[in-house]
Structures are given as C-alpha cells and as structure tokens.
Scaffold this motif. Structure first.
Motif, PDB file in Angstrom:
ATOM      1  N   ARG A  62      -0.332  17.777  -8.918  1.00 25.25           N
ATOM      2  CA  ARG A  62      -1.493  18.679  -8.938  1.00 25.25           C
ATOM      3  C   ARG A  62      -2.039  18.950  -7.538  1.00 25.25           C
ATOM      4  N   GLY A  63      -1.250  18.618  -6.522  1.00 25.72           N
ATOM      5  CA  GLY A  63      -1.637  18.922  -5.150  1.00 25.72           C
ATOM      6  C   GLY A  63      -2.901  18.234  -4.693  1.00 25.72           C
ATOM      7  N   ALA A  64      -3.153  17.013  -5.172  1.00 20.22           N
ATOM      8  CA  ALA A  64      -4.392  16.304  -4.845  1.00 20.22           C
ATOM      9  C   ALA A  64      -4.489  16.015  -3.347  1.00 20.22           C
ATOM     10  N   PRO A  65      -5.711  15.988  -2.789  1.00 24.23           N
ATOM     11  CA  PRO A  65      -5.878  15.636  -1.364  1.00 24.23           C
ATOM     12  C   PRO A  65      -5.352  14.230  -1.094  1.00 24.23           C
ATOM     13  N   HIS A  66      -4.743  14.036   0.065  1.00 20.85           N
ATOM     14  CA  HIS A  66      -4.186  12.736   0.421  1.00 20.85           C
ATOM     15  C   HIS A  66      -3.949  12.720   1.923  1.00 20.85           C
ATOM     16  N   ALA A  67      -3.439  11.617   2.420  1.00 21.28           N
ATOM     17  CA  ALA A  67      -3.163  11.511   3.851  1.00 21.28           C
ATOM     18  C   ALA A  67      -1.810  10.849   4.056  1.00 21.28           C
ATOM     19  N   ILE A  68      -1.221  11.130   5.203  1.00 25.22           N
ATOM     20  CA  ILE A  68       0.059  10.532   5.571  1.00 25.22           C
ATOM     21  C   ILE A  68       0.002  10.251   7.067  1.00 25.22           C
ATOM     22  N   ALA A  69       0.439   9.047   7.475  1.00 32.95           N
ATOM     23  CA  ALA A  69       0.243   8.621   8.857  1.00 32.95           C
ATOM     24  C   ALA A  69       1.279   7.575   9.240  1.00 32.95           C
ATOM     25  N   ASP A  70       1.350   7.304  10.546  1.00 33.78           N
ATOM     26  CA  ASP A  70       2.299   6.293  11.004  1.00 33.78           C
ATOM     27  C   ASP A  70       1.838   4.899  10.607  1.00 33.78           C
ATOM     28  N   GLN A  71       0.494   4.686  10.525  1.00 33.89           N
ATOM     29  CA  GLN A  71      -0.089   3.425  10.089  1.00 33.89           C
ATOM     30  C   GLN A  71      -1.353   3.732   9.283  1.00 33.89           C
TER      31      GLN A  71
END
Length: 315
Positions: free
Chosen positions: A70-79
């Motif tokens: 559903r395309g929910a907000p989220h985050a992606i990062a190295d740590q």
C-alpha cells in the motif's frame, strides 16, 4: 487456471516504474506515501529498512526483496541511526532527492538498490491485496525462494554492467519480480494457513472453485453448481469459501466479473457489448449499470480515464 497470475494481472493498473539507487554510506532516506506498491530490491551491499508503524528495523542484504503493497511511508538507510533525508518517489519510480543531497558522496561501503512502484488497484482491492501486510520482507535465505533471488541477481548484473539488450530485459524482470514476491510470500505462509489468501489456496476445494471462476467468469455459476464441481455440499462449500476468501462465493464472483471487466476496458479496445458478454451479461445496459455502481463511472468513461498511463523509467 493460474489464479495467482490472473489476480496479479487484474490488480495491475499500469506499468511498473523503477530507478537505481547507487549510494555510499552514510546515507538515509525517508520515503513518503506512494501512490503505488513500493518495492526495494537489494542488488549489492547491505542496508537497513525502517518499516512503517514503528516496527523494528530489518537488516537487508544482497538478494533481499521488500514490498510495501500500500506504499506506506518508511525509511531505508545504511544504519538505523543514520540521520534521514525526506524524499519521495516520482511517478517514474525514481527517488526524488532534495537539492544539494549527494547519495554517492560518502566514503563508506557502496550499496546498489532498485527502487520503484507497481501500480495496483486500490479503490477496489482484490482480497489477496487486502490481506497482505503493510510490509513484506523476503530475505535471501539459502534454499528458499530461489527463483525470486535468481531474478534479483540477474537484475543486479543487468543494471550494473548494462550489457546489450539490458533495456529490454530489465522491465520484464521487474514485472516478473512482483509475482515472484507474492508467490514466495504465500509459500512462506503455507505452514500456518490460518487466514488470508494462503488459506484459500491451501483449501483444495476452495482453490479449485477459484480456478473455475477465474477460468470462466462469464459462466452462470451458482453456489450449488460450484459446490457440485468441487465435491462438497452447498452449505459446506459456502461456509469454507467465505471463511477462506473473506467473501461469499457469489459476492466474490460478482466482484471478479467487474474486476475482469475493468481489465478488459484497460487492455482491449473491443466493444462494450463484447466486454459485457465475456463476464456473463447479456445486456450491455445491465452491465453498464453494474459497472457504474462499482466504479462510479460508466464503462466508456472509465476506459477513457485509464488509457494514459505512466511510462517505465530507464534504470
């Protein structure tokens, strides 16, 4: 009849869009709500995904796949502790970075990701989509979901090296990954098919009845005829189907007919009368009335509205 392929084809409302994210640590991206189902494929390197709803961070490695239906907000990062920069996904699927932010400016390890969206029907979601969690992580576990992870590996090679023909190969692989993710997720639930679509597919008579409906949506099905074809009494079949699918048999049939009609209107330039006949309506007027009740638009108006769709972005 391949019910899963049929459902996915009907859920798709446009072409997939995607873009590569070639980043060096430290980096952290907070993605806003997407109009499509967001996906991330980890082609090289490692990173962390911070799921929606405050769930714990998930470590991601090469071959991992993530789908947020559903395309929910989220985050992606190295740590997990890296400061985040707010970004959005363009309709092309590419990450829209704020001015001055350089994702390759770090001195740390490199990660190569493919990020993008699948356009799926949200106004009238199929029960398969409705029962999926907000966040799905398919790790590259040895011996599991090998076809999915082979596809991801191939994508990584095509995107990183750009051999001749890659512009034709990549979109096909991206489209295939959606079905492979859903298939892997359903297989993963097989040990505990307590609810959701995995339960429907694990119940052989229910799964068989779905195959019949999908193979012939225009047939004059009744609860009695479906029950007879799968070897159950009418009452037992109705109870098991409703329990597994979440809808009574004839309600599912009616919704699937309208879903099929919408797909035909999007993909086929045939007459409205022909579409009506394919889904079991002898009267074009009755079909148009039922379609407008479900979609809020007459069939002709719906077809005109959806004829223009987003184009697939190059990697």
């Amino acid at each position: 009849m391949d019910v899963l392929a049929d459902v996915v084809s009907a859920m798709r409302t446009g072409l997939s869009s995607y873009g590569r994210a070639d980043v060096r640590a430290p980096w952290g991206l907070r993605l806003t709500q997407s109009t499509g189902a967001t996906f991330h494929l980890i082609l090289q390197g490692t990173c962390w995904l911070l799921p929606p709803n405050g769930e714990p961070p998930h470590a991601l490695g090469p071959g991992d796949a993530v789908l947020l239906p559903r395309g929910a907000p989220h985050a992606i990062a190295d740590q997990p502790t890296t400061p985040l920069v707010d970004v959005g996904l363009k309709t092309s699927g590419k990450v829209e970075l704020p001015p001055g932010f350089d994702p390759t400016g770090g001195q740390g390890p490199r990660s190569l990701l493919l990020c993008g969206t699948y356009l799926l029907e949200r106004e009238r979601p199929h029960p398969l989509l409705s029962t999926l969690p907000d966040f799905m992580h398919l790790p590259a576990s040895p011996g599991r979901h090998r076809t999915l992870h082979t596809a991801i590996t191939l994508l990584g090679e095509e995107i990183d090296t750009g051999p001749p023909g890659s512009r034709a190969v990549i979109p096909s692989l991206v489209d295939a990954v959606l079905i492979l993710i859903l298939r892997a997720w359903l297989e993963q639930q097989d040990d505990y098919p307590a609810d959701g679509w995995s339960k429907a597919m694990a119940d052989i008579p229910v799964a068989r009845s779905l195959e019949l409906i999908h193979a012939q949506p225009g047939a004059p099905w009744t609860v009695a005829t479906l029950a007879a074809r799968v070897g159950l009494s009418r009452a037992t079949f109705a109870r098991r189907f409703t329990d597994a699918v979440g809808l009574p048999p004839l309600t599912y049939l009616a919704r699937w007919r309208m879903t099929t009609a919408a797909r035909l209107l999007r993909e086929d330039s045939g007459s409205l009368a022909g579409v009506a006949q394919q889904i079991g309506y002898t009267s074009e007027f009755a079909f148009a009335k039922a379609f407008k009740r479900d979609f809020g638009l007459a069939p002709g108006a719906y077809r005109r509205q959806v004829t223009a769709g987003p184009e697939t972005a190059p990697p």
